[in-house]
Design a protein around this motif. Structure first.
Motif, mmCIF file in Angstrom:
data_model
loop_
_atom_site.group_PDB
_atom_site.id
_atom_site.type_symbol
_atom_site.label_atom_id
_atom_site.label_comp_id
_atom_site.label_asym_id
_atom_site.label_seq_id
_atom_site.Cartn_x
_atom_site.Cartn_y
_atom_site.Cartn_z
ATOM 1 N N VAL A 27 1.398 -1.491 -0.118
ATOM 2 C CA VAL A 27 0.016 0.071 -0.020
ATOM 3 C C VAL A 27 1.205 1.329 0.161
ATOM 4 O O VAL A 27 0.823 2.118 -1.023
ATOM 5 C CB VAL A 27 -1.172 0.092 1.269
ATOM 6 N N VAL A 86 -4.575 3.485 -12.307
ATOM 7 C CA VAL A 86 -3.585 2.820 -11.938
ATOM 8 C C VAL A 86 -3.961 3.045 -9.856
ATOM 9 O O VAL A 86 -3.198 2.432 -9.933
ATOM 10 C CB VAL A 86 -2.616 4.362 -12.298
ATOM 11 N N ILE A 87 -3.514 3.635 -9.386
ATOM 12 C CA ILE A 87 -4.116 3.186 -8.470
ATOM 13 C C ILE A 87 -4.551 2.634 -7.806
ATOM 14 O O ILE A 87 -4.978 1.714 -7.297
ATOM 15 C CB ILE A 87 -4.276 4.796 -7.105
ATOM 16 N N ALA A 88 -6.180 2.662 -8.147
ATOM 17 C CA ALA A 88 -7.370 1.748 -8.363
ATOM 18 C C ALA A 88 -6.905 0.439 -8.419
ATOM 19 O O ALA A 88 -6.819 -0.458 -7.834
ATOM 20 C CB ALA A 88 -8.617 1.918 -8.557
ATOM 21 N N LEU A 89 -6.541 0.320 -9.828
ATOM 22 C CA LEU A 89 -6.023 -0.763 -10.241
ATOM 23 C C LEU A 89 -5.166 -1.755 -9.251
ATOM 24 O O LEU A 89 -5.178 -3.131 -9.250
ATOM 25 C CB LEU A 89 -6.050 -0.943 -11.631
ATOM 26 N N LEU A 90 -3.609 -0.615 -8.922
ATOM 27 C CA LEU A 90 -3.071 -1.702 -8.318
ATOM 28 C C LEU A 90 -3.339 -1.739 -6.657
ATOM 29 O O LEU A 90 -3.028 -3.145 -6.440
ATOM 30 C CB LEU A 90 -2.167 -0.358 -7.688
ATOM 31 N N LEU A 91 -4.454 -0.839 -5.757
ATOM 32 C CA LEU A 91 -5.111 -0.826 -4.767
ATOM 33 C C LEU A 91 -6.464 -2.602 -4.736
ATOM 34 O O LEU A 91 -5.483 -3.239 -4.252
ATOM 35 C CB LEU A 91 -5.640 -0.270 -4.499
ATOM 36 N N ALA A 92 -6.583 -3.475 -5.990
ATOM 37 C CA ALA A 92 -7.118 -4.007 -6.470
ATOM 38 C C ALA A 92 -6.409 -5.545 -6.127
ATOM 39 O O ALA A 92 -6.115 -6.274 -5.850
ATOM 40 C CB ALA A 92 -8.179 -3.949 -7.238
ATOM 41 N N LEU A 93 -5.131 -5.206 -6.835
ATOM 42 C CA LEU A 93 -3.895 -6.104 -7.507
ATOM 43 C C LEU A 93 -3.815 -6.666 -5.352
ATOM 44 O O LEU A 93 -3.319 -7.499 -5.495
ATOM 45 C CB LEU A 93 -2.839 -5.521 -8.215
ATOM 46 N N VAL A 94 -3.689 -5.823 -4.796
ATOM 47 C CA VAL A 94 -2.327 -5.292 -3.443
ATOM 48 C C VAL A 94 -3.846 -6.345 -2.576
ATOM 49 O O VAL A 94 -3.500 -6.998 -1.892
ATOM 50 C CB VAL A 94 -2.753 -4.404 -2.820
ATOM 51 N N VAL A 95 -5.191 -5.564 -2.496
ATOM 52 C CA VAL A 95 -6.285 -6.804 -2.108
ATOM 53 C C VAL A 95 -6.089 -7.799 -2.384
ATOM 54 O O VAL A 95 -5.971 -8.641 -1.327
ATOM 55 C CB VAL A 95 -7.461 -6.405 -2.694
ATOM 56 N N VAL B 82 -10.635 -3.331 -12.495
ATOM 57 C CA VAL B 82 -10.856 -3.231 -11.058
ATOM 58 C C VAL B 82 -12.227 -4.923 -10.614
ATOM 59 O O VAL B 82 -12.481 -5.483 -9.703
ATOM 60 C CB VAL B 82 -11.368 -1.926 -10.582
ATOM 61 N N LEU B 86 -11.512 -7.844 -8.981
ATOM 62 C CA LEU B 86 -12.851 -7.663 -7.558
ATOM 63 C C LEU B 86 -13.681 -8.439 -7.765
ATOM 64 O O LEU B 86 -14.548 -8.687 -7.060
ATOM 65 C CB LEU B 86 -12.620 -6.701 -6.691
ATOM 66 N N PHE B 240 -14.664 -1.732 -3.960
ATOM 67 C CA PHE B 240 -13.733 -1.458 -2.998
ATOM 68 C C PHE B 240 -14.818 -2.176 -1.534
ATOM 69 O O PHE B 240 -14.268 -2.880 -0.170
ATOM 70 C CB PHE B 240 -12.798 -0.694 -2.501
ATOM 71 N N ILE C 164 1.624 -7.078 -10.173
ATOM 72 C CA ILE C 164 1.961 -5.843 -9.582
ATOM 73 C C ILE C 164 3.440 -5.533 -9.538
ATOM 74 O O ILE C 164 3.408 -4.110 -10.320
ATOM 75 C CB ILE C 164 2.164 -5.937 -8.480
ATOM 76 N N ILE E 66 -11.172 4.938 -1.571
ATOM 77 C CA ILE E 66 -10.453 3.408 -2.142
ATOM 78 C C ILE E 66 -10.019 3.229 -1.454
ATOM 79 O O ILE E 66 -9.067 1.004 -1.536
ATOM 80 C CB ILE E 66 -9.954 3.414 -3.635
#
Lengths: 114, 254, 608, 83, 88
Positions: A27, A86-95, B82, B86, B240, C164, E66
């Motif tokens: 994160v 890009v942040i949204a996509l990366l955070l989805a990956l991190v989750v 996304v 998800l 999310f 990633i 988010i």
């Protein structure tokens, strides 16, 4: 003094990269990336600014007044959209990474050892 | 590499990169002394040829409308991504029964908070509509206005019961909204191809500068983008929030 | 002005929105039908553009904003034969990937197809655009789609990690490009590449221009996976769904090389002209490092898709060498090589996909001998290996001999030796896998057994029972291989590409037709001929590949006879090289910083 | 430089203590610092709009005030277990 | 260069450094929001109200929501993992 905006841009770029390199939490990696990206906003807007120029909107000022460059602002608008996506996509990956690896430390994400 | 080696490598490379960048940036015009012609021409051209008063929006939705096409589809692709990433997996379940509602999501909202939030909704939506429609006149446009529009339902979502409100705006509907907005933007460009034989040609009457419908198809472009952004952000948020509040592994007991 | 210019980009975009919008209906066959039909239509549109631009290049000003008083304020599509050809080639691979996906896996309904179409549209836009910022926008769009597609199988670990690493490194590359755009915009006040080039012609290369070039090249070379900006590639390409790998390895990374070529000839050829020799040395050095690192890493893999991914890195090194020679003949060679490599590598990935589909693992040793029943696939795989070695007279050979002729011509004759080693290593690795998997040759267990775990994939994602392989999954790679054999054998194909490359590298003419709409009269180019030496090198690399494969399969006694200290030294070197590919995103970014700063520093010192 | 810009500068410098509180104090204090920063920005934007004589830009302050309210709500709800 | 611009640049430089330097992600989200505020101020001072508005909507609401949701998911998942290991 007139180099200050560009110096700030360099600082943000390198500092953000340092954050990405040193991060132990994905994160944090992602948030540092957004700092790297913000350096490009500062650079672009700094480039297009004109001393005593006014915002390029002529609803309330005469067209002949000195206006700053609108083109760089359009580039930055696109840049901001890219940041958000890009942040949204990366955070989805991190989750998902946390679901699969049980950790968000990049050092623990090593399925391929070679 | 060990953490130490990694930081050591960066300790050499980072400052080197900074030096390289500074050497390059020294060639830039001093801050405030920019003399490129692009912006000057745009400032001259837009009001006379396109009757728009916000140059940035005019560039965004007319001169460089093709860039904005790319930008809108970056957003569309990211939201699609996304949704893909998800998606609910076989070993997961959504806690979505009515009995669950309130127990796990945002519990404990007082009536005062709920009422205040609901009062906010029309205000925010009105503001969003204003920003979208006045794109060609004053600061703002489809993207900013669309995000404000999306914030309206979000106010209700955050204050009230998550599930009850989510039923009003299910994922499928938001996906359709997002897709239709993006498609509308691309198709408005095709309108230019059909009616003026060039893609993204501004093919509508230009109106009077300073009026709501001035700028030809810019207002329509702005609305299309606004719809897309509304759908896109609401979808991303709820995806999310679903992860955070509803989706659990089968083996987990909450 | 052909009205269809924008359609190869817009049509797949609109179709993608339609696919997402009809998701509530959820009809698999409908998704497949729309996606395949649109991909085929895009090929036709690109073919029209290719045909039109063959006689006269096309400039299409979006929204009708033509340049006025010599100032460009609109966005142009500047379509020359090489760009249109690359767009058409990417569309062909999109179609192949979609047809293969029909029966390959249970793609997440609608979303997968939509993303593949968006990817296709973005690639077309990337090839056709004449605007620098627009190029960056399409780069970001390609990236966004690619990150999501890489992680399609979110049930597993490796795809998440690969995506990633991919996303973080390529995003940073994108930011570097923004810096380059800002620098050039500050200097020239333009975003159209032709106009930037015209403005830069007037001045010598000063640090600003050099740094702008360095950061832009660093950005696009990240996408092209040049060492040391390449680390993300193996992680991502090894784990993405197989049909997507076709697009990644077959054309996406090549687009990075294309962008570098485009930027150099349109924008930097003028100011860099006095420094031609230095720039050539820099690019060739990057190319050779990339080619050799990739080839060695390729030979060391037992995860077949990862092996193919490293082979792609190695070939990108060859492309960068060819581009770095900075001549039209070498560039023509690269273009031919890209086509041959893209088709062959796509076919190899698809064959690997058949194995994965059937046996749920892609580990070379776990598959030992199990491929005997898949005779057609085995033949295709081995044939792919032979083609990859550059065996005469097929497409890869034709491309490589053009590059080699240009290399000897500009004093880089030793590159031929590098290319031979690289071809032998990468093709040898493929032939080794073919021998082990499809014929059961060699030992059935190997080093690094922990790699096998990463090579296994879950079963329940797949729609079909494992007992048989659907016919489309064999037909597509066979068709691609047939194309890889045939392209260079078509009379006139290679000379046409040479002419296209000569136009591509004409800095002055490009500015003339983009900015002034001037008609262009192309000089006649004498087609080059394959010499006896070229055939010899081709045979040498093919023979080397066979020998290396045999050595790897049956050479255990020979290896054991080496002196112990040499073996220990080799093992340490190999372990060190592998250790660099750690999978840790922080490492990759540290290396990226090192690579970008080194490129910038060297350019400043050598070209400033 | 007129008095409005002076006001904006002084208020803008007030963002630095907010950063410090966020970085060093507890999460709850940080949240309050964020609210203070939001209020500061709204005020600065009004002051600057006056100072630059571009009254339409007060729209921005209005939008930001509304959205930061929602943002605070989001922070509070999603952090409820961490406060 | 005006005083407002210098002040905004200083706050942005400090804010960016703070976001990078802090290691707790929760604190980082808060800092990122303040950093967004500083950037919006900078854009406003650079006469780019459209960009400032974009930054405002993204950093006040778009992104924090988010990030916070992702963090909450990660924490919830961590807790359930701890419970799992505790039960065994």
């Amino acid at each position: 003094m007139s180099f200050l905006p560009y110096a700030v841009a360099v600082w943000l770029f390198v500092a953000g990269l340092w954050g990405v390199v040193a991060s132990r939490n994905l994160v944090r990696t992602v948030l540092c990336l957004s700092v790297v990206q913000s350096s490009t906003y500062v650079l672009l807007l700094g480039v297009g600014y004109r001393s005593a120029g006014r915002a390029p909107i002529v609803a309330d000022v005469p067209v002949v007044s000195k206006l700053v460059d609108p083109t760089v602002q359009v580039l930055v608008l696109t840049d901001i959209v890219i940041e958000a996506t890009v942040i949204a996509l990366l955070l989805a990956l991190v989750v998902q990474a946390h679901k699969r690896f049980g950790s968000v430390d990049p050092a623990d994400l090593r399925p391929l050892r070679d | 590499m060990s953490r130490r080696a990694r930081l050591g490598l960066f300790a050499c490379a980072g400052p080197a990169l900074a030096v390289v960048l500074v050497l390059g940036f020294r060639g830039l015009p001093a801050f405030g002394h920019y003399h490129g012609v692009y912006g000057l021409v745009v400032n001259g051209v837009e009001l006379s040829l396109r009757h728009a008063t916000d140059m940035v929006t005019a560039l965004n939705f007319d001169l460089r409308a093709f860039d904005t096409l790319g930008e809108e589809f970056i957003l569309f692709a990211a939201v699609t991504g996304v949704a893909l990433l998800l998606r609910e997996l076989r070993d997961e379940s959504q806690r979505g029964s009515a009995a669950d509602d309130g127990a796990h999501s945002f519990s404990g909202a007082s009536d005062g908070l709920r009422g205040a939030s609901l009062l906010l909704v029309p205000l925010i939506v009105a503001l969003g509509v204003y920003i979208v429609l006045h794109g060609a006149l004053t600061p703002g446009g489809g993207f900013q206005g669309g995000l404000v529009l999306a914030a309206g339902p979000l106010a209700a979502l955050l204050a009230g019961r998550y599930l009850a409100l989510k039923r009003l705006a299910p994922h499928a509907a938001l996906e359709v909204l997002d897709a239709l907005g993006a498609a509308a933007y691309a198709l408005l460009g095709l309108g230019g191809l059909v009616f003026a034989s060039i893609y993204v040609k501004n093919f509508l009457p230009l109106g009077i500068p300073g009026h709501l419908l001035s700028g030809g198809f810019m207002a329509l472009n702005s609305i299309a983008v606004g719809l897309e952004v509304t759908g896109a952000f609401l979808l991303t948020w709820t995806e999310f929030l679903d992860q955070a509040l509803l989706i659990r592994r089968r083996s987990e007991r909450s | 002005m052909p009205h269809v210019s924008a359609l190869p980009i817009v049509t797949p975009f609109v179709a993608a929105t339609a696919l997402v919008a009809i998701r509530p209906l959820a009809r698999h066959w409908l998704d497949d039908l729309i996606a395949v039909a649109v991909a085929a239509a895009v090929i036709a549109l690109c073919a029209v553009l290719l045909y039109r631009s063959g006689s006269q290049p096309v400039t299409y000003w979006m929204g009708g904003w033509r340049p006025s008083h010599g100032v460009t304020i609109g966005i142009s599509l500047s379509i020359d034969p090489l760009g249109a050809g690359l767009a058409a080639f990417s569309a062909v691979l999109v179609l192949a990937a979609l047809i293969y996906s029909l029966r390959y896996f249970d793609a997440a309904g609608g979303l997968y197809h939509a993303l593949v179409l968006l990817f296709g549209g973005a690639m077309a836009g990337f090839c056709l655009t004449g605007d620098l910022f627009n190029l960056v926008v399409f780069f970001e769009l390609m990236g966004t789609v690619a990150y999501a597609l890489t992680a399609h199988r979110i049930e597993e670990r490796a795809p998440i990690q690969g995506a990633i690493n991919f996303a973080v490194t390529n995003s940073i590359a994108g930011y570097a490009m923004f810096i380059g755009v800002a620098l050039l915009y500050a200097r020239t006040g333009a975003l159209n590449m032709a106009q930037i080039g015209a403005a830069l012609d007037a001045h010598r290369a000063d640090p600003l221009v050099v740094v702008a070039m360095a950061v832009l090249f660093a950005g696009f070379l990240t996408k092209a996976a040049a060492v040391p900006l390449h680390f993300w590639l193996a992680d991502a390409h090894a784990v993405a769904p197989t049909p997507v790998c076709v697009l990644f390895s077959g054309v996406m990374i090549e687009l990075g090389v294309y962008a570098v070529a485009r930027l150099y000839w349109v924008m930097f050829a003028g100011p860099m002209h006095p420094h031609l020799i230095a720039l050539r040395a820099i690019l060739v050095a990057i190319g050779v490092t990339t080619a050799l690192t990739g080839a060695v890493m390729c030979f060391l893999q037992r995860h077949v898709k990862r092996l193919l991914a490293f082979s792609s890195i190695s070939h990108v090194g060859v492309f960068i060498c060819g581009l770095g020679l900075l001549g039209h003949r070498a560039l023509a060679g690269v273009a031919v090589y890209v086509i041959g490599h893209g088709l062959t590598k796509a076919a190899l990935f698809l064959c690997a996909g058949v194995l994965l589909h059937r046996f749920a693992t892609i580990d070379e040793f776990e598959l030992h001998g199990r491929g005997r029943e898949l005779r057609a696939v085995g033949i295709a795989f081995a044939l792919g290996g032979v083609l990859l070695a550059g065996a005469p007279p097929f497409t890869l050979f034709a491309g490589k001999s053009l590059i080699e002729a240009a290399a000897s011509g500009s004093g880089y004759g030793w590159l031929i030796a590098v290319f031979t080693v690289v071809s032998a290593l990468t093709a040898g690795a493929v032939l080794r896998v073919a021998g082990r998997v499809f014929l059961g040759w060699g030992p059935a267990s190997g080093p690094d057994p922990q790699q096998a775990r990463a090579a296994r994939e879950r079963v329940d994602e797949l729609r079909d029972a494992r007992e048989h392989t659907p016919r489309t999954m064999v037909a597509v790679p066979v068709a691609l291989l047939a194309a890889a054999i045939a392209v260079a054998l078509i009379p006139g194909a290679v000379p046409a590409i040479e002419r296209a490359a000569a136009r591509f590298t004409d800095h002055g003419a490009y500015a003339a037709w983009v900015l002034r709409g001037a008609g262009v009269h192309w000089p006649a180019i004498a087609p080059s001929h394959v010499s006896f030496d070229d055939v010899l090198y081709g045979l040498l690399s093919s023979g080397g590949a066979l020998a290396l494969a045999a050595l790897a399969l049956f050479g255990a006694p020979l290896r054991a006879s080496l002196p112990g200290s040499l073996r220990a030294g080799l093992a340490t070197a190999v372990a060190g090289l592998r250790g660099l590919h750690s999978g840790h995103v922080g490492d990759y970014v540290a290396w990226w910083t090192a690579g970008a700063s080194a490129l910038g520093a060297v350019c400043l010192l050598a070209l400033g | 430089m007129n008095q409005w810009e002076l006001v904006a500068t002084v208020l803008g410098a007030g963002l630095i203590p907010c950063l410090l509180v966020c970085a060093l104090a507890s999460i709850a204090d940080g949240l309050i610092a964020l609210e203070v920063a939001s209020t500061l920005l709204s005020t600065i934007m009004i002051a600057l709009s006056e100072g630059l004589q571009r009254q339409p830009f007060i729209d921005l302050a209005l939008t930001f005030a509304l959205l930061s309210l929602l943002g605070a709500l989001a922070f509070a709800r999603l952090l409820e277990r961490d406060l | 260069m005006t005083v407002v611009q210098i002040m905004a640049l200083a706050v942005v430089a400090l804010g960016g450094g703070a976001v990078v330097a802090v290691s707790d992600p929760l604190r980082q989200v808060l800092l990122l929001s303040i950093y967004g505020v500083a950037l919006a101020l900078l854009f406003f001072a650079f006469q780019a109200p459209d960009v400032a508005l974009s930054e405002i909507v993204v950093s006040a609401l778009g992104l924090p929501l988010i990030i916070l949701a992702a963090l909450r998911k990660i924490r919830q998942h961590e807790r359930s993992q701890d419970e799992d290991s505790g039960a065994r």
